[in-house]
Motif scaffolding. Structure first.
Motif, PDB file in Angstrom:
ATOM      1  N   HIS A   1      -8.484   5.921   5.147  1.00 35.19           N
ATOM      2  CA  HIS A   1      -8.496   5.004   4.011  1.00 35.19           C
ATOM      3  C   HIS A   1      -7.570   3.813   4.241  1.00 35.19           C
ATOM      4  O   HIS A   1      -7.878   2.700   3.808  1.00 35.19           O
TER       5      HIS A   1
ATOM      6  N   LYS B   1      -8.691  -0.167   4.188  1.00 38.41           N
ATOM      7  CA  LYS B   1      -7.987  -1.179   3.384  1.00 38.41           C
ATOM      8  C   LYS B   1      -7.482  -2.318   4.262  1.00 38.41           C
ATOM      9  O   LYS B   1      -7.608  -3.493   3.912  1.00 38.41           O
TER      10      LYS B   1
ATOM     11  N   LEU C   1       1.111   5.278   0.128  1.00 37.00           N
ATOM     12  CA  LEU C   1       0.407   6.491   0.522  1.00 37.00           C
ATOM     13  C   LEU C   1       1.022   7.675  -0.204  1.00 37.00           C
ATOM     14  O   LEU C   1       2.236   7.754  -0.347  1.00 37.00           O
TER      15      LEU C   1
ATOM     16  N   ILE D   1      -3.173   4.809  -2.352  1.00 33.55           N
ATOM     17  CA  ILE D   1      -4.141   5.687  -1.700  1.00 33.55           C
ATOM     18  C   ILE D   1      -3.687   7.123  -1.958  1.00 33.55           C
ATOM     19  O   ILE D   1      -2.752   7.609  -1.320  1.00 33.55           O
TER      20      ILE D   1
ATOM     21  N   ILE E   1       0.869  -1.179   0.000  1.00 38.25           N
ATOM     22  CA  ILE E   1       0.000   0.000   0.000  1.00 38.25           C
ATOM     23  C   ILE E   1       0.901   1.222   0.000  1.00 38.25           C
ATOM     24  O   ILE E   1       1.712   1.411   0.898  1.00 38.25           O
TER      25      ILE E   1
ATOM     26  N   ARG F   1      -5.556   9.888   4.854  1.00 38.01           N
ATOM     27  CA  ARG F   1      -4.654   8.735   4.722  1.00 38.01           C
ATOM     28  C   ARG F   1      -4.972   7.675   5.776  1.00 38.01           C
ATOM     29  O   ARG F   1      -5.080   6.489   5.463  1.00 38.01           O
TER      30      ARG F   1
END
Length: 118
Positions: free
Chosen positions: A74, A78, A39, A57, A37, A71
């Motif tokens: 989200h 996730k 950011l 994201i 992931i 941030r």
């Protein structure tokens, strides 16, 4: 098989980015379910193995506090969806988010790139 998530920034060429992707690729090749992931930044310059799930994201417009909240919110969504066994964070902000979210979602955490690891 473990469900492992890496959290960090992918701004481009850099040692942390390369290390994160190489480790994620290796763990995926070993049969683990792996997700990266990213950011804020979405500049992937190193090859991510096709077995690694990649999620970006993006930031939203607004002041700095709003962006941080976005941030975190989200990322929480996730991680709740993925339900990882282990989260490995690179950089300070993702490390702080991981520590906070581990209390709600219940995963082990490992943090790198914040003056050593803890």
């Amino acid at each position: 098989m473990k469900n492992i998530v890496f959290i960090g920034f992918l701004p481009g060429f850099g040692g942390a980015e390369k290390s994160m992707i190489m480790l994620a690729n290796s763990l995926a090749k070993s049969g683990n379910k792996v997700t990266i992931i990213s950011l804020k930044d979405n500049n992937v310059v190193y090859e991510i193995d096709k077995r690694v799930n990649y999620i970006f994201i993006p930031d939203r417009a607004g002041n700095k506090l709003y962006k941080q909240f976005h941030r975190l919110k989200h990322l929480k969504n996730k991680l709740a969806e993925i339900r990882p066994n282990i989260v490995i964070s690179f950089w300070l902000q993702p490390a702080i988010f991981s520590v906070i979210l581990s209390k709600f979602i219940g995963f082990k955490k490992r943090i790198f790139g914040t003056r050593g690891s803890f």
